[in-house]
Design an enzyme around this catalytic site. Structure first.
Site, PDB file in Angstrom:
ATOM      1  N   GLU A 285      35.679 -39.524 -10.019  1.00 39.43           N
ATOM      2  CA  GLU A 285      34.608 -38.787  -9.476  1.00 39.43           C
ATOM      3  C   GLU A 285      34.046 -39.406  -8.512  1.00 39.43           C
ATOM      4  OE1 GLU A 285      31.762 -38.309 -12.745  1.00 39.43           O
ATOM      5  OE2 GLU A 285      32.834 -36.561 -13.625  1.00 39.43           O
ATOM      6  N   PRO A 286      34.857 -39.684  -7.299  1.00 43.84           N
ATOM      7  CA  PRO A 286      34.440 -40.213  -5.949  1.00 43.84           C
ATOM      8  C   PRO A 286      33.223 -39.327  -5.448  1.00 43.84           C
ATOM      9  CG  PRO A 286      36.414 -39.357  -5.731  1.00 43.84           C
ATOM     10  CD  PRO A 286      36.193 -39.061  -7.147  1.00 43.84           C
ATOM     11  N   GLY A 287      32.423 -39.986  -4.886  1.00 41.30           N
ATOM     12  CA  GLY A 287      31.239 -39.218  -4.147  1.00 41.30           C
ATOM     13  C   GLY A 287      31.048 -39.935  -2.851  1.00 41.30           C
ATOM     14  N   ARG A 288      30.338 -41.091  -3.096  1.00 43.55           N
ATOM     15  CA  ARG A 288      29.974 -41.861  -2.028  1.00 43.55           C
ATOM     16  C   ARG A 288      31.012 -42.268  -1.143  1.00 43.55           C
ATOM     17  NH1 ARG A 288      25.654 -45.770  -2.201  1.00 43.55           N
ATOM     18  NH2 ARG A 288      25.493 -45.499  -4.455  1.00 43.55           N
ATOM     19  N   ARG A 325      17.017 -44.866   0.718  1.00 42.14           N
ATOM     20  CA  ARG A 325      17.561 -46.170   0.154  1.00 42.14           C
ATOM     21  C   ARG A 325      17.285 -47.475   0.418  1.00 42.14           C
ATOM     22  NH1 ARG A 325      22.461 -47.013   1.008  1.00 42.14           N
ATOM     23  NH2 ARG A 325      22.984 -47.618  -1.227  1.00 42.14           N
ATOM     24  N   TYR A 329      15.903 -49.499  -3.057  1.00 40.02           N
ATOM     25  CA  TYR A 329      16.518 -50.456  -3.885  1.00 40.02           C
ATOM     26  C   TYR A 329      17.256 -51.491  -2.685  1.00 40.02           C
ATOM     27  CZ  TYR A 329      20.103 -46.595  -4.184  1.00 40.02           C
ATOM     28  OH  TYR A 329      20.888 -45.462  -4.035  1.00 40.02           O
ATOM     29  N   CYS A 356       3.811 -43.237   6.078  1.00 42.98           N
ATOM     30  CA  CYS A 356       2.656 -44.124   6.005  1.00 42.98           C
ATOM     31  C   CYS A 356       2.954 -45.166   4.723  1.00 42.98           C
ATOM     32  CB  CYS A 356       1.351 -43.599   5.645  1.00 42.98           C
ATOM     33  SG  CYS A 356       0.877 -42.749   7.173  1.00 42.98           S
ATOM     34  N   GLU A 357       3.959 -46.040   4.702  1.00 37.46           N
ATOM     35  CA  GLU A 357       4.224 -46.973   3.655  1.00 37.46           C
ATOM     36  C   GLU A 357       4.918 -48.206   4.130  1.00 37.46           C
ATOM     37  OE1 GLU A 357       3.964 -46.514   0.208  1.00 37.46           O
ATOM     38  OE2 GLU A 357       3.105 -44.357   0.210  1.00 37.46           O
ATOM     39  N   TYR A 385      23.729 -39.720   0.155  1.00 38.70           N
ATOM     40  CA  TYR A 385      22.381 -39.988  -0.311  1.00 38.70           C
ATOM     41  C   TYR A 385      21.183 -40.036   0.519  1.00 38.70           C
ATOM     42  CZ  TYR A 385      24.991 -40.713  -4.379  1.00 38.70           C
ATOM     43  OH  TYR A 385      25.943 -40.899  -5.386  1.00 38.70           O
TER      44      TYR A 385
END
Length: 434
Positions: A285-288, A325, A329, A356-357, A385
């Protein structure tokens, strides 16, 4: 080469990114169709064509749009979805039902009903409660569902804790506890509404070492053998997940698919021969790894703020709302000024978003030419993502998406409008002005 520098501009799959920004606006996601096809064909060459009875299912949570799913179908891959929305998109794209796997740790009754009605190829069960729901729906609809169990192989991986999923303490999967697992397996083997296909695991993402895949495969194979001994049942399919790492920055290591899959297949073949088992169909199941490096994001530089002896901030017209992202993380990216791509770096700049972060920082301390308001900043490897995790925080609109291939560009997702931001909102009667 999908990346080229010509006339001081960044070109992506033959298209001038400056021209793309002018035509489609910014922020903008740009995907190279050529690179996506290249990765799909590498999977075929290194896995599907090399080994019989194998499948590759694109993990569409990385990037799921009508255009992307049509492209994946055209390249001959199967599809992994994890929600009713992803499944609905697949249905609308005309993706073959038998080639769809429905994953996820909290499938609703409506989502399961949609999957059963469409006849998806596999429902990957993540917990014991799902079995009763699936059986009841199949009885009601007079259908039979093909299911697999997602197990937790209890292996540790070298990646960020937020994208590690194979450890014992995980919200995903069914633990390798015989008092929990074997009664469930016996139930689905005996259930007339269910065709039990086998086992699935996924141990985490952005991996560059194959040892955890091998260890998880060994744990799954031990369970395959125990199922054969206890129930005289041959597991038909083993899904070993994905998680193959990509290059976000120069320090990242990207291994070929064969680095992970050759030892996994050797482990499976050796085990099955030693125990006189029929080797199950093996699924990945490759995605990225299919889409990450195919995508870039284009932003326009706005306010520039220099704090002497501390830092220069260059703010872009997007940020954590189109790439969460880094804030989520601490993911690291790199990029260039797409409109001045051949110029030498002269200063250190931190690319900050407009949300505003304080955590809305895209790239810290990047070497760039002297940045000016109006410059076009391109962030590399945002294909996975970025769009799929985009939000409307601060009422910022979701960017448009463009596919490019050999100099041709086409819009595949329109930019969200302000009107669309509030189209589902209502003012209650007690707040209506007279």
């Amino acid at each position: 080469m999908i990346k080229e520098i010509k006339d001081n501009h960044l070109f992506w799959d033959g298209c001038d990114t400056v021209a793309l920004a002018k035509e489609f606006g910014t922020p903008l996601y740009v995907f190279s169709v050529t690179e996506i096809r290249t990765q799909c064909r590498a999977i075929r060459e290194e896995f599907l064509s090399r080994y019989e009875n194998t499948r590759a299912a694109y993990a569409s949570k990385a990037f799921n749009t009508l255009a992307m799913l049509r492209l994946i179908d055209e390249e001959g891959l199967s599809l992994d979805v994890v929600s009713g929305g992803e499944l609905y998109t697949a249905i609308q794209a005309g993706f073959p039902a038998e080639q769809i796997e429905f994953n996820g740790n909290n499938k609703s009754i409506d989502e399961l009903a949609l999957a059963i009605d469409y006849g998806v190829g596999r429902i990957i069960v993540d917990g014991s409660q799902e079995i009763g729901l699936i059986r009841a729906l199949c009885q009601e609809k007079q259908r039979k569902a093909k299911v697999m169990f997602r197990i937790t192989p209890e292996v540790n991986v070298q990646t960020h804790a937020f994208i590690s999923t194979g450890q014992k303490d995980s919200k995903f999967g069914i633990p390798l506890d015989e008092e929990i697992l074997f009664p469930l397996i016996e139930e689905v083997i005996d259930a007339p509404e269910i065709d039990f296909y086998g086992l699935h695991f996924h141990i985490g993402s952005q991996l560059s070492d194959n040892h955890s895949h091998i260890a998880a495969t060994e744990a799954a194979l031990a369970l395959v053998l125990e199922i054969h001994h206890r129930f005289d049942y041959t597991v038909k399919e083993l899904n070993v997940g994905g998680g193959f790492g990509v290059r976000y920055t120069e320090k990242d290591i990207r291994q070929p698919y064969s680095y992970f899959l050759d030892p996994v297949m050797a482990t499976i073949e050796t085990f099955c021969q030693a125990h006189q088992l029929q080797r199950p169909t093996v699924v990945i199941e490759p995605g990225r790894s299919i889409v990450a490096e195919a995508g870039i994001s284009l932003h326009t530089i706005g306010t520039i703020k220099t704090l002497p002896q501390i830092r220069t901030y260059a703010s872009i017209d997007g940020g954590m709302t189109d790439n969460i992202r880094p804030g989520l993380y601490q993911a690291e990216y790199t990029g260039i000024l797409a409109n001045r791509a051949a110029e030498a770096a002269t200063e250190t700049v931190t690319i900050s978003g407009k949300a505003c972060e304080s955590t809305d920082i895209l790239v810290k301390d990047l070497q760039l030419p002297k940045v000016e308001t109006g410059d076009l900043f391109a962030t590399f490897a945002t294909g996975a993502y970025g769009y799929s995790m985009a939000s409307n925080y601060n009422k910022l609109a979701i960017p448009a998406v463009v596919f490019v291939e050999k100099g041709h560009a086409e819009l595949v997702v329109e930019r969200q409008t302000f009107q669309q931001l509030i189209q589902n909102e209502r003012i209650p009667s007690f707040l209506m002005k007279e």
